[in-house]
Design a protein around this motif. Sequence first.
Motif, short mmCIF file in Angstrom:
data_model
loop_
_atom_site.label_atom_id
_atom_site.label_comp_id
_atom_site.label_asym_id
_atom_site.label_seq_id
_atom_site.Cartn_x
_atom_site.Cartn_y
_atom_site.Cartn_z
N UNK A 109 0.86 -1.19 0.00
CA UNK A 109 0.00 0.00 0.00
C UNK A 109 0.90 1.23 0.00
N UNK A 110 1.59 1.51 -1.10
CA UNK A 110 2.60 2.57 -1.10
C UNK A 110 2.05 3.98 -0.96
N UNK A 111 0.81 4.20 -1.33
CA UNK A 111 0.24 5.55 -1.32
C UNK A 111 -0.71 5.81 -0.16
N UNK A 112 -0.70 4.95 0.84
CA UNK A 112 -1.54 5.18 2.02
C UNK A 112 -1.01 6.40 2.78
N UNK A 113 -1.92 7.33 3.09
CA UNK A 113 -1.52 8.56 3.77
C UNK A 113 -2.37 8.85 5.02
N UNK A 114 -3.55 8.28 5.11
CA UNK A 114 -4.43 8.54 6.24
C UNK A 114 -4.89 7.22 6.84
N UNK A 115 -4.86 7.14 8.17
CA UNK A 115 -5.40 6.00 8.90
C UNK A 115 -6.33 6.55 9.98
N UNK A 116 -7.58 6.15 9.92
CA UNK A 116 -8.56 6.52 10.93
C UNK A 116 -8.96 5.27 11.68
N UNK A 117 -8.99 5.34 13.00
CA UNK A 117 -9.24 4.15 13.81
C UNK A 117 -10.23 4.49 14.92
N UNK A 118 -11.14 3.57 15.18
CA UNK A 118 -12.12 3.77 16.26
C UNK A 118 -11.42 3.71 17.61
N UNK A 119 -11.85 4.57 18.52
CA UNK A 119 -11.24 4.60 19.85
C UNK A 119 -11.45 3.29 20.61
N UNK A 120 -12.50 2.56 20.27
CA UNK A 120 -12.77 1.29 20.95
C UNK A 120 -11.72 0.23 20.64
N UNK A 121 -10.87 0.46 19.64
CA UNK A 121 -9.79 -0.47 19.34
C UNK A 121 -8.55 -0.23 20.18
N UNK A 122 -8.58 0.81 21.00
CA UNK A 122 -7.56 1.06 22.03
C UNK A 122 -6.17 1.32 21.45
N UNK A 123 -6.11 1.95 20.29
CA UNK A 123 -4.80 2.33 19.75
C UNK A 123 -4.18 3.47 20.56
N UNK A 124 -4.99 4.18 21.31
CA UNK A 124 -4.46 5.30 22.09
C UNK A 124 -3.90 4.87 23.44
#
Length: 474
Positions: A409-424
């Motif tokens: 995925x060479x041109x991926x520039x944005x990743x949006x993730x739900x807070x319920x996935x606990x990436x924070x």
Amino acid sequence: MALDAQANWNICMAENLKRTMKEKKQDRSYTEPALGTESRTEPTMAIDATERLTPKRDPVHLPDELILQILDYTRIHASAQSTLASCALVSRQWYAATIPILYHAPGLYGQNFDPFVRTLCPSIIAHVRDSPLSSLVKILDMSGLVHQSSKSLTARLLGRTKGNLEEFRAPQASFAINCLPALSKCVRLRILDLSLVSESPPLPELLRTTANLRNLQAMRLPRSSGFGVHHKPSSFASLASLWPQNLQDLTLSGGIDAHFLHGIVAFPSTLRSLTIEHCPNAKGFAVTHLLKTAVRPLAKLESLKIAHIPRLSSHALDDVLFLLPQINRLSVSVDYVTPALFDEGHFHHLKHSLPAFNAEGDEQQPSPSSPLIHKNIRTLELTNSGSPSGIEDKITPIDIMIAIDEGSIPNLRQVRVAKSLLWQSSSTREDVEALTEALQEGARRDWEGRVWLFEGVKGKRGWRDVAGVWAFEG
């Protein structure tokens, strides 16, 4: 326009100030009568005093531009509708400026719905008493109503507002097949939202109604079940030609079953966004078949969203990126994907079995040596369909970074993730920061190479503002 309005305001204030100063000067020139003055002058003095207490001057007049600018500030408040109603009572000038704004998108709820209906539909017979206010309604949102309306009343409202109606959101319990004739006459309709309708009309009749709506760009089908019930698969075969001609955004939801998924063999070529959600009867093989046969030929398709389909397995959508190489935005629930979503080696068996399509959507033979690399994907959104646990680690920031390093995925520039996935959380915070740096580094190379993948971004700081990782409620 703002500068002209300010200039008119300054001129009006200067004229009012000049008139007031002149009146005060005239008041100071008046002297009380001397002692011994004859009594015949007293009535005259009394009249003059009364006139001084009520100065003769015209009411302050504001240009229409200033009134419209004032009314614009009321739209951002929750009490905008009551404020606009009060403004309409100030004067005829304020009424003329306020009424089009007040009826453009009326906020309907239980208490004000009956007065609204009496205003727009004073008589059942449309030609007996017609309301001129009905032509001002451009957004009719009845999603907040449950039992306040009736099926016949909804049809009457659509019939009254059909001339200029641009958006319609149907109520839950008072939209049925008897509303379709009035709906077919809303020739300026751009958005049709039927997602809340509990009693869905048959899909063939619904599409025949919307087939002539040439301005319709977005449509959300009802979540209620019954699209394929009591209809033979042959009845769906002709529906491919009944989609609105300029439809760009479509949401499939509700009780779509195998008959529906296999029967709709083609979508309109104008489709740019597709959402498949809240489909309790849809199974993995049927959704995959739909993506292969009906969605893959859509050359203009840019966005796909799939969520809330409980019958899908934990890896049912691992093929989606390679099934749809043309999309640049993918929103998918992590309930249905694994890190194999980005694994090129996992999909070599698909290289010869999948049909390839050119820019016009015509099928062609795939190139045997072409790698399975998704070059168009720019935005990835990871959501949660409601699983209580066990999904936090299905896809991690490290999985996406590996896919970027491997060139999948060479041109991926944005990743949006739900807070319920606990990436924070503290355990993944450093990984998220590293992924953000990798995404912004790619955006910096785009900027320096004068290749920019996002429209509407200007200035040297634009790529920093667009590229990265964002968390949202979900």
